[in-house]
Design a protein around this motif. Sequence first.
Motif, mmCIF file in Angstrom:
data_model
loop_
_atom_site.group_PDB
_atom_site.id
_atom_site.type_symbol
_atom_site.label_atom_id
_atom_site.label_comp_id
_atom_site.label_asym_id
_atom_site.label_seq_id
_atom_site.Cartn_x
_atom_site.Cartn_y
_atom_site.Cartn_z
ATOM 1 N N ALA A 11 -1.163 -24.518 -65.753
ATOM 2 C CA ALA A 11 -0.786 -24.546 -67.168
ATOM 3 C C ALA A 11 -0.469 -25.968 -67.624
ATOM 4 O O ALA A 11 -0.836 -26.383 -68.729
ATOM 5 N N SER A 64 3.759 -27.369 -68.972
ATOM 6 C CA SER A 64 3.622 -26.005 -69.490
ATOM 7 C C SER A 64 4.740 -25.622 -70.446
ATOM 8 O O SER A 64 4.653 -24.602 -71.129
ATOM 9 N N VAL A 120 -1.669 -20.063 -71.470
ATOM 10 C CA VAL A 120 -0.552 -20.867 -70.955
ATOM 11 C C VAL A 120 0.771 -20.160 -71.232
ATOM 12 O O VAL A 120 1.672 -20.135 -70.380
#
Length: 345
Positions: A84, A99, A255
Amino acid sequence: MNVDKRKVPASVFLLVAMGITIISLVLVCAVGAADVTFMDVCDLIRYKVGMSETVEKSTYYIVWDLRFPRALVAIFVGGGLAVAGAVMQSITKNVMADSYILGISSGALAFVSVGAFFLGQSITVGWKTSFLAFLGSLFAVFMVMTIGGVKGNIGSTRLVLTGQAISITLNAVSQYFIYTSVAGNKSSSIVTWMMGSLAGVRWENVWITVIGIALCVGVLMSFARAFDLMALGDDTATTLGVDVARIKRFSLVLVALITGFAVATSGIIGLVGFMIPHIVRVFVGSTHKRVLPAAFVIGGIFLMWMDVLARTILDPQEVPIGIFTALCGGPFFIWILRKNIKGEN
């Protein structure tokens, strides 16, 4: 022609990293307060694959019921956050991104702290906490996409700034409800959850996280070529046939899902998604077809051993894992910052 230089072939790097993952998985199951040896873990493995008919009950409980699911979740949470982070660095074109840059962790914390305040419960790994954290993560990304979108597209700079604004607002909400929590244990449990922990992981809350993160990571890896083209600039990528707006929106949702699964299971573990992509690029180059799988494997290894450190350094007391990832990530952040400043001069 720009050649993507790397020190070792990506296939060799991945094979070695996967071997280290398997070895680490066995080793971390043998480390802890209880008296379990490496051979005890091997005996359990032989029992599970049908090569042995008996195993010590204490070994079975400690290794299979406690340590193994915890290590398995560490692999997928660490790997998911690393992937992510790599995707966010690509989408935002910001080497400092991870992320959590879109306020995802702030959204999770806000919903959990509000839920704990009104439900009158301490924070534990359970379906209520997981659901609230997951919902908060999606809410944060929805707000960022709603406010940060520009004429059907998503500008990288505006995306980051919107994420920071959403994060500040949601953090204020969290701080208010944490401060006004009357029960001390309630507030304390929220603070502990904020720093991340895998202590509450059991088999019953493993599979949703593992399967959810695996599916999201698989889809993101299928976008590897699009991420490479977007690195050349959104206009260039569009000319080459990439639907930049769609890829960005879909990637942001994925994500958010990965981070939501991770936060719901382990609390907020920071800087994994920032550090690991930079580390793997040193070995495999910057092509996303190599970066994303390498980031997943190395992220999993990293978090497994951070978890071992968290549960053994003050044995029998457990330290939140986020403290150790922050101790690693802080100096790394400074190093990346100084490196980029020198590159600009």
